[in-house]
Design a protein around this motif. Structure first.
Motif, short mmCIF file in Angstrom:
data_model
loop_
_atom_site.label_atom_id
_atom_site.label_comp_id
_atom_site.label_asym_id
_atom_site.label_seq_id
_atom_site.Cartn_x
_atom_site.Cartn_y
_atom_site.Cartn_z
N GLU A 110 33.40 -7.01 49.49
CA GLU A 110 34.27 -7.15 48.32
C GLU A 110 35.08 -5.88 48.13
O GLU A 110 34.76 -4.82 48.68
N TRP A 116 36.62 -10.97 47.32
CA TRP A 116 35.34 -10.98 48.00
C TRP A 116 35.40 -11.93 49.18
O TRP A 116 36.28 -12.80 49.25
N TRP A 133 36.80 -2.15 51.68
CA TRP A 133 35.87 -3.27 51.43
C TRP A 133 34.43 -2.76 51.47
O TRP A 133 33.97 -2.27 52.51
N PHE A 167 27.11 -6.39 43.92
CA PHE A 167 28.18 -7.22 44.48
C PHE A 167 28.39 -8.43 43.56
O PHE A 167 27.46 -8.86 42.88
N ARG A 168 29.58 -8.98 43.56
CA ARG A 168 29.90 -10.16 42.75
C ARG A 168 29.09 -11.38 43.14
O ARG A 168 28.81 -12.25 42.32
#
Lengths: 191, 191
Positions: A110, A116, A133, A167-168
């Motif tokens: 992401e 992402w 990233w 992280f998402r």
């Protein structure tokens, strides 16, 4: 050391370097990274090995390259697959290449801007992680997930951003298969 | 293209990329590189494939990485094993990493200052080619010699120096085994 050519052996089945010990990360090192706190608290009593990687001491210059293997063990914490901590590079725009040697897994990626992307890896497949990233390897299989990685010698690791924000997305096991879902641990970036 | 993550498959047995054709180099492309001119003249009539490699079009910047496989076929021209042309990098101090996936071979390396070095490669072994070292892969086995390579995106290739001067040493087959000997084709660098 690296003014002269040098070779290292990274066993293609185990991923282990034959000349130097790896850096090992057990579950206790991954506090607050997995979603299921109760499952974490239970499993951390056994404190299993989660992953191994290498610092081969290549010179930290923009002309040199850092390299080694990453070996993520199979398993889950609750439903969430074993994974590496994940990081941005300190030299933010530097890329990284991962070539999968063994096992089956995913590269979770992401950007700070909200993009992402997750890519599946199998032996023989490589992923190009562009500059900017963040990236984390996740073992979604039943054997060690082994990649050979290369990045610029001075790229460095920023682990703190992920430790703070996570992280998402995360990858969990549902009915025996990996599924990508929103990560409740994720905190929006303040930018 | 590489602002987003991307994957490619490089088959671990053949070395070939499944998404894109490779650059092929047949013997006719290697004029004046092998030592035995008579053997070259004879074999070039068949013009066998000597090696294949990839240009995966990663951005040519110092933040990006170029990567791919090199597949050198087995065989000899006279006594001299099939090999790649060999090159310096245009951005002279940039390093390169080669990880051997299949076969058996050697990395021949030298500097403009007169150092030389040859390293044997077998599956699982990688060689670090430091900046400033010209390098050539040589297949000393009986099957394709396959390596996965990574270098800085803007490193570039200087083939001309080797085309002009060759390498100091070469690898020939004697009694079925590889032997490193002086290369009669080598011309002293004028520095």
């Amino acid at each position: 050391m690296y003014e002269q050519p040098v070779t290292f052996d990274f066993d293609m089945t185990t991923g282990l370097c034959m000349q130097q010990p790896g850096m090992v990360r057990h579950l206790s090192y991954m506090k607050d990274m997995f979603c299921d706190e109760q499952a974490f608290a239970e499993l951390v009593k056994e404190n299993p090995l989660i992953y191994t990687f290498y610092d081969m001491a290549a010179p930290a210059t923009d002309l040199d390259l850092a390299f080694g293997t990453s070996i993520c063990q199979p398993g889950t914490v609750g439903q969430e697959y074993f994974m590496t901590k994940g990081h941005y590079h300190e030299v933010f725009g530097t890329a990284e290449v991962y070539y999968c040697l063994q096992g089956r897994g995913m590269m979770m990626m992401e950007t700070l801007e909200g993009l992402w992307c997750v890519k599946e890896l199998v032996p023989g497949r490589m992923v190009y992680v562009p500059g900017g990233w963040a990236h984390r390897t996740i073992n979604t299989g039943t054997e060690p997930f082994i990649t050979f990685y290369v990045f610029r010698g001075d790229a460095g690791h920023d682990y703190a951003t992920i430790e703070d924000k996570s992280f998402r997305k995360m990858v969990i096991e549902e009915d025996g298969s990996p599924v990508v879902v929103d990560n409740p641990r994720w905190k929006q970036q303040e930018i």
